[in-house]
Design an enzyme around this catalytic site. Structure first.
Site, PDB file in Angstrom:
ATOM      1  N   THR A   1       0.871  -1.175   0.000  1.00 11.56           N
ATOM      2  CA  THR A   1       0.000   0.000   0.000  1.00 11.56           C
ATOM      3  C   THR A   1       0.908   1.225   0.000  1.00 11.56           C
ATOM      4  OG1 THR A   1      -1.657  -1.194   1.290  1.00 11.56           O
ATOM      5  CG2 THR A   1      -1.861   1.198   1.199  1.00 11.56           C
TER       6      THR A   1
ATOM      7  N   LYS B   1      -7.765   1.259  -2.594  1.00  8.38           N
ATOM      8  CA  LYS B   1      -7.354   0.805  -1.251  1.00  8.38           C
ATOM      9  C   LYS B   1      -7.584   1.928  -0.222  1.00  8.38           C
ATOM     10  CE  LYS B   1      -5.219  -1.452   2.058  1.00  8.38           C
ATOM     11  NZ  LYS B   1      -5.509  -2.749   2.617  1.00  8.38           N
TER      12      LYS B   1
ATOM     13  N   LYS C   1       0.228   4.877   8.577  1.00  8.82           N
ATOM     14  CA  LYS C   1       0.769   5.208   7.249  1.00  8.82           C
ATOM     15  C   LYS C   1      -0.380   5.344   6.249  1.00  8.82           C
ATOM     16  CE  LYS C   1       1.377   1.943   4.628  1.00  8.82           C
ATOM     17  NZ  LYS C   1       1.489   0.817   3.721  1.00  8.82           N
TER      18      LYS C   1
HETATM   19  P1  NAD Z   1       5.720  -6.097   7.018  1.00  7.36           P
HETATM   20  O1  NAD Z   1       6.426  -4.903   7.551  1.00  7.36           O
HETATM   21  O2  NAD Z   1       5.417  -7.254   7.895  1.00  7.36           O
HETATM   22  O3  NAD Z   1       6.535  -6.678   5.739  1.00  7.36           O
HETATM   23  C1  NAD Z   1       7.311  -5.908   4.869  1.00  7.36           C
HETATM   24  C2  NAD Z   1       8.592  -6.680   4.588  1.00  7.36           C
HETATM   25  O4  NAD Z   1       9.354  -5.997   3.590  1.00  7.36           O
HETATM   26  C3  NAD Z   1       9.484  -6.807   5.820  1.00  7.36           C
HETATM   27  O5  NAD Z   1       9.779  -8.175   6.073  1.00  7.36           O
HETATM   28  C4  NAD Z   1      10.744  -6.017   5.442  1.00  7.36           C
HETATM   29  O6  NAD Z   1      11.925  -6.524   6.003  1.00  7.36           O
HETATM   30  C5  NAD Z   1      10.721  -6.142   3.933  1.00  7.36           C
HETATM   31  N1  NAD Z   1      11.498  -5.108   3.243  1.00  7.36           N
HETATM   32  C6  NAD Z   1      11.532  -3.777   3.481  1.00  7.36           C
HETATM   33  N2  NAD Z   1      12.362  -3.167   2.627  1.00  7.36           N
HETATM   34  C7  NAD Z   1      12.867  -4.133   1.812  1.00  7.36           C
HETATM   35  C8  NAD Z   1      13.792  -4.144   0.721  1.00  7.36           C
HETATM   36  N3  NAD Z   1      14.367  -3.011   0.285  1.00  7.36           N
HETATM   37  N4  NAD Z   1      14.078  -5.316   0.122  1.00  7.36           N
HETATM   38  C9  NAD Z   1      13.509  -6.468   0.553  1.00  7.36           C
HETATM   39  N5  NAD Z   1      12.627  -6.524   1.598  1.00  7.36           N
HETATM   40  C10 NAD Z   1      12.315  -5.382   2.205  1.00  7.36           C
HETATM   41  O7  NAD Z   1       4.381  -5.557   6.349  1.00  7.36           O
HETATM   42  P2  NAD Z   1       3.076  -6.396   5.957  1.00  7.36           P
HETATM   43  O8  NAD Z   1       2.126  -6.361   7.090  1.00  7.36           O
HETATM   44  O9  NAD Z   1       3.465  -7.691   5.348  1.00  7.36           O
HETATM   45  O10 NAD Z   1       2.476  -5.400   4.856  1.00  7.36           O
HETATM   46  C11 NAD Z   1       3.070  -5.270   3.574  1.00  7.36           C
HETATM   47  C12 NAD Z   1       2.238  -4.285   2.774  1.00  7.36           C
HETATM   48  O11 NAD Z   1       0.896  -4.780   2.660  1.00  7.36           O
HETATM   49  C13 NAD Z   1       2.148  -2.894   3.432  1.00  7.36           C
HETATM   50  O12 NAD Z   1       2.192  -1.899   2.459  1.00  7.36           O
HETATM   51  C14 NAD Z   1       0.798  -2.945   4.135  1.00  7.36           C
HETATM   52  O13 NAD Z   1       0.243  -1.653   4.263  1.00  7.36           O
HETATM   53  C15 NAD Z   1      -0.008  -3.824   3.198  1.00  7.36           C
HETATM   54  N6  NAD Z   1      -1.108  -4.570   3.839  1.00  7.36           N
HETATM   55  C16 NAD Z   1      -0.900  -5.241   5.004  1.00  7.36           C
HETATM   56  C17 NAD Z   1      -1.959  -5.926   5.595  1.00  7.36           C
HETATM   57  C18 NAD Z   1      -1.793  -6.677   6.910  1.00  7.36           C
HETATM   58  O14 NAD Z   1      -2.812  -7.112   7.468  1.00  7.36           O
HETATM   59  N7  NAD Z   1      -0.589  -6.849   7.416  1.00  7.36           N
HETATM   60  C19 NAD Z   1      -3.222  -5.944   4.991  1.00  7.36           C
HETATM   61  C20 NAD Z   1      -3.385  -5.273   3.790  1.00  7.36           C
HETATM   62  C21 NAD Z   1      -2.315  -4.583   3.223  1.00  7.36           C
END
Ligand code: NAD
Length: 289
Positions: free
Chosen positions: A96, A171, A239
């Site tokens: 997102t 979204k 965010k």
């Molecule tokens: P998270 O923080 O658990 O996962 C993100 C991952 O990306 C982390 O493991 C981090 O180490 C990795 N990362 C960051 N920079 C990186 C790079 N340069 N190279 C490789 N890896 C890198 O977040 P999440 O909860 O999995 O959410 C991911 C996305 O999905 C976000 O944008 C969030 O808003 C969206 N989202 C999350 C949910 C939820 O319920 N968690 C639901 C809908 C949408």
């Protein structure tokens, strides 16, 4: 879809499960996370190859899937992989981000003949684990058609919403519709609890009525129990609210409830709740009297 070599970058709460579904569907997965050890752990469980470096992960892959926290990480990955990706590659981004960020990366990718889709998701970690996510995509029809069979490994509803950025705007709409709802649920539960009712029974009754919601079905019991160590973090929801308020400002659309709940989420952060699921609005509500 015949098995492909797919790079997935970002093995967090969401990406971990999406990647597992891709592996289960028979694809050869290059799994990448910037945090050392995470990709190795994923590969131990699911097979494939592990990387901490995004540029190395995409070598030999013409499909890339990303699930990153926000714009900053999306741009960092774009800087790393766009020079490496081959002509005609496809990049599906499930993070997102801002709509503008998505449009910028779409344009930069197009310069290298790489198709980029902004494809944020809804459905939470359970949706990712169960492979039932909802995807709202923005970009070119041709890229969408190519991406659909990849995304169907982990999504139940996949819709092209319009041009680049339209997925992110959809979204944001989703987030506007849910933030006030969760605060209202916290207020209702606190009210019933303060009145001395059996609140589980209240939830059971309400789930058959006009106030039923995904939040009520999936979060109300946990809110009552004060359990928040799972799900969609307060940090990530803050965010998203920030993205929404910036976009609404540029459109001159007032969002009073979203603004107010954004301030309440900041209070949850100050209570130490950055990593808690954002339904911890309940904790703030309970401490407000
Ligand atoms: P998270 O923080 O658990 O996962 C993100 C991952 O990306 C982390 O493991 C981090 O180490 C990795 N990362 C960051 N920079 C990186 C790079 N340069 N190279 C490789 N890896 C890198 O977040 P999440 O909860 O999995 O959410 C991911 C996305 O999905 C976000 O944008 C969030 O808003 C969206 N989202 C999350 C949910 C939820 O319920 N968690 C639901 C809908 C949408």
């Amino acid at each position: 879809m015949s098995p492909r070599r797919i790079a997935i970058i970002g093995l967090g709460r969401m990406g971990w499960h999406m990647a597992a579904h891709l592996a289960k569907a028979g694809h050869v997965v290059s799994a990448c996370d910037v945090v050392p050890g995470v990709a190795e752990k994923w590969v131990d469980e699911n097979g494939g190859s592990a990387f901490t470096d995004a540029a190395a992960a995409v070598v030999g892959c013409d499909i890339v899937v990303t699930s990153l926290p926000a714009d900053r990480e999306l741009f960092a990955v774009a800087d790393a992989i766009l020079p490496v990706l081959g002509n005609g590659s496809l990049w599906v981004d499930h993070s997102t981000t801002s709509a503008e960020g998505a449009r910028v990366v779409h344009a930069r990718a197009a310069e290298r003949n790489v198709a980029f889709l902004d494809a944020p998701v809804s459905g939470g970690v359970d949706g990712a684990r169960n492979g039932t996510l909802t995807v709202m995509a923005g970009g070119d029809r041709e890229a969408f058609d190519r991406a659909e069979s990849v995304m169907s490994s982990y999504a139940a509803r996949i819709t092209l919403m319009g041009d680049s950025g339209a997925g992110q705007i959809t979204k944001m709409t989703n987030q506007i519709c849910v933030v006030g709802l969760c605060q209202a649920l916290a207020e209702g539960l606190d009210f019933a609890e303060s009145a001395g009712l059996d609140v589980s029974k209240v939830i059971h009754v309400m789930l058959q009525g006009s106030s039923a919601s995904w939040q009520m079905a999936n979060r109300a019991e946990k809110m009552l129990a004060g359990e928040y160590n799972y799900g969609f973090s307060t940090t990530l929801m803050r965010k998203d609210v920030g993205l929404v308020l910036d976009e609404a400002k540029s459109m001159n659309v007032p969002l009073p409830v979203t603004t107010m709940v954004g301030e309440m989420l900041a209070e949850v952060s100050r209570m130490g709740g950055d990593a808690w699921d954002w339904c911890s609005l309940m904790e703030r509500q309970r401490h407000s009297h």
